[in-house]
Design a protein around this motif. Sequence first.
Motif, PDB file in Angstrom:
ATOM      1  N   GLU A   1     -11.351   7.930  -4.375  1.00 24.13           N
ATOM      2  CA  GLU A   1     -10.367   8.976  -4.168  1.00 24.13           C
ATOM      3  C   GLU A   1      -9.584   8.822  -2.868  1.00 24.13           C
ATOM      4  OE1 GLU A   1      -9.677  11.969  -6.107  1.00 24.13           O
ATOM      5  OE2 GLU A   1     -10.574  10.697  -7.649  1.00 24.13           O
ATOM      6  N   GLU A   2     -10.178   8.153  -1.843  1.00 27.01           N
ATOM      7  CA  GLU A   2      -9.498   8.078  -0.552  1.00 27.01           C
ATOM      8  C   GLU A   2      -8.172   7.317  -0.614  1.00 27.01           C
ATOM      9  OE1 GLU A   2     -12.978   5.001  -0.135  1.00 27.01           O
ATOM     10  OE2 GLU A   2     -12.606   6.914  -1.140  1.00 27.01           O
ATOM     11  N   TRP A   3      -7.973   6.532  -1.666  1.00 31.59           N
ATOM     12  CA  TRP A   3      -6.709   5.801  -1.781  1.00 31.59           C
ATOM     13  C   TRP A   3      -5.544   6.710  -2.137  1.00 31.59           C
ATOM     14  CZ3 TRP A   3      -5.502   0.911  -0.394  1.00 31.59           C
ATOM     15  CH2 TRP A   3      -6.574   0.102  -0.023  1.00 31.59           C
ATOM     16  N   LYS A   4      -5.837   7.909  -2.645  1.00 33.76           N
ATOM     17  CA  LYS A   4      -4.758   8.836  -2.995  1.00 33.76           C
ATOM     18  C   LYS A   4      -3.908   9.199  -1.779  1.00 33.76           C
ATOM     19  CE  LYS A   4      -6.834  10.974  -7.091  1.00 33.76           C
ATOM     20  NZ  LYS A   4      -7.339  12.237  -7.698  1.00 33.76           N
ATOM     21  N   SER A   5      -4.494   9.120  -0.586  1.00 33.67           N
ATOM     22  CA  SER A   5      -3.747   9.457   0.631  1.00 33.67           C
ATOM     23  C   SER A   5      -2.577   8.515   0.878  1.00 33.67           C
ATOM     24  CB  SER A   5      -4.684   9.431   1.841  1.00 33.67           C
ATOM     25  OG  SER A   5      -5.713  10.382   1.725  1.00 33.67           O
ATOM     26  N   PHE A   6      -2.611   7.327   0.260  1.00 37.86           N
ATOM     27  CA  PHE A   6      -1.587   6.317   0.539  1.00 37.86           C
ATOM     28  C   PHE A   6      -0.660   6.095  -0.652  1.00 37.86           C
ATOM     29  CE2 PHE A   6      -5.494   5.303   2.887  1.00 37.86           C
ATOM     30  CZ  PHE A   6      -5.032   5.480   4.170  1.00 37.86           C
ATOM     31  N   LEU A   7      -0.751   6.970  -1.656  1.00 39.28           N
ATOM     32  CA  LEU A   7       0.021   6.793  -2.877  1.00 39.28           C
ATOM     33  C   LEU A   7       1.090   7.868  -3.032  1.00 39.28           C
ATOM     34  CD1 LEU A   7      -2.895   6.041  -5.387  1.00 39.28           C
ATOM     35  CD2 LEU A   7      -1.537   4.401  -4.071  1.00 39.28           C
ATOM     36  N   ASN A   8       2.214   7.504  -3.601  1.00 34.58           N
ATOM     37  CA  ASN A   8       3.280   8.464  -3.895  1.00 34.58           C
ATOM     38  C   ASN A   8       2.874   9.388  -5.045  1.00 34.58           C
ATOM     39  OD1 ASN A   8       5.071   7.505  -1.961  1.00 34.58           O
ATOM     40  ND2 ASN A   8       6.073   6.085  -3.364  1.00 34.58           N
ATOM     41  N   GLY A   9       3.467  10.573  -5.058  1.00 33.64           N
ATOM     42  CA  GLY A   9       3.367  11.458  -6.198  1.00 33.64           C
ATOM     43  C   GLY A   9       2.247  12.480  -6.130  1.00 33.64           C
ATOM     44  N   ARG A  10       2.366  13.477  -7.006  1.00 30.66           N
ATOM     45  CA  ARG A  10       1.305  14.470  -7.199  1.00 30.66           C
ATOM     46  C   ARG A  10       0.434  13.941  -8.332  1.00 30.66           C
ATOM     47  NH1 ARG A  10       4.207  19.258  -9.082  1.00 30.66           N
ATOM     48  NH2 ARG A  10       5.694  17.694  -9.826  1.00 30.66           N
TER      49      ARG A  10
END
Length: 238
Positions: free
Chosen positions: A223-232
């Motif tokens: 889940e920590e990779w979500k911090s570096f990804l575009n979008g909701r």
Amino acid sequence: MIEMIKCPQPVTEKTQWTAFLAGPMNGAPSWQTQASKVAAQVGIENLTLLNPRKTERFVTGTYQVNWETFGLRMCDVILFWIPPQAREMKPWRYYAITTRLEMAENLARGHKVIIGIDPEFKNEKGEDMAGIHHLRRMAKYYGVKEIHTSLEDCMKELKAWMERPRKEEEKVHHMPGPAFEPMDKLSRMIKPSTSRNETLMEHWNQTVAPGDTVYVEGDFGAEEWKSFLNGRIFNQSV
């Protein structure tokens, strides 16, 4: 808001459009420090600039390379600007050679790039520096329509690209779970993440724009990779 993150400050999250300021540092003027001002002058808002010109003297080469690699993969666009050489360099160094290698690599990877070369970047005879003709041909081959002659024009292209018209259906994505592997946050800038993770991140941010909606089917992974990804991002059952 225009934010600038300078090496060695770690990138902790991605909240808006992000551009990496790529260009020579050895022998070059500190052009990156003017980027925020120029971006504001052309009317850009909500932009994060990644500045690889380190602000601390004793940053290790490994940290610098990893910081740059992560930023290049995470950003939405790479802005290359080659100013004239401002200072003498050691005899074995060749001005802007690393910049040209990075440009070739990221053009080949399909990353969005904006390129500018100062018209004063010439040799003593007033001719284009060695390799620039090939660079221009390579950029054209990979779809770069124009090589700008000012940092201002580079920023104008960036603004137009950020504000390009998009249909509503282009802002909603259904993506299979990319299955990111866990990262060690404490050591991320000391040792690189797996190239697979960085490639997944790069592909995601080249597909999804900030503000888009993404439904992920399957295993997203760490889940920590979500911090570096575009979008909701929303997890959706298969």
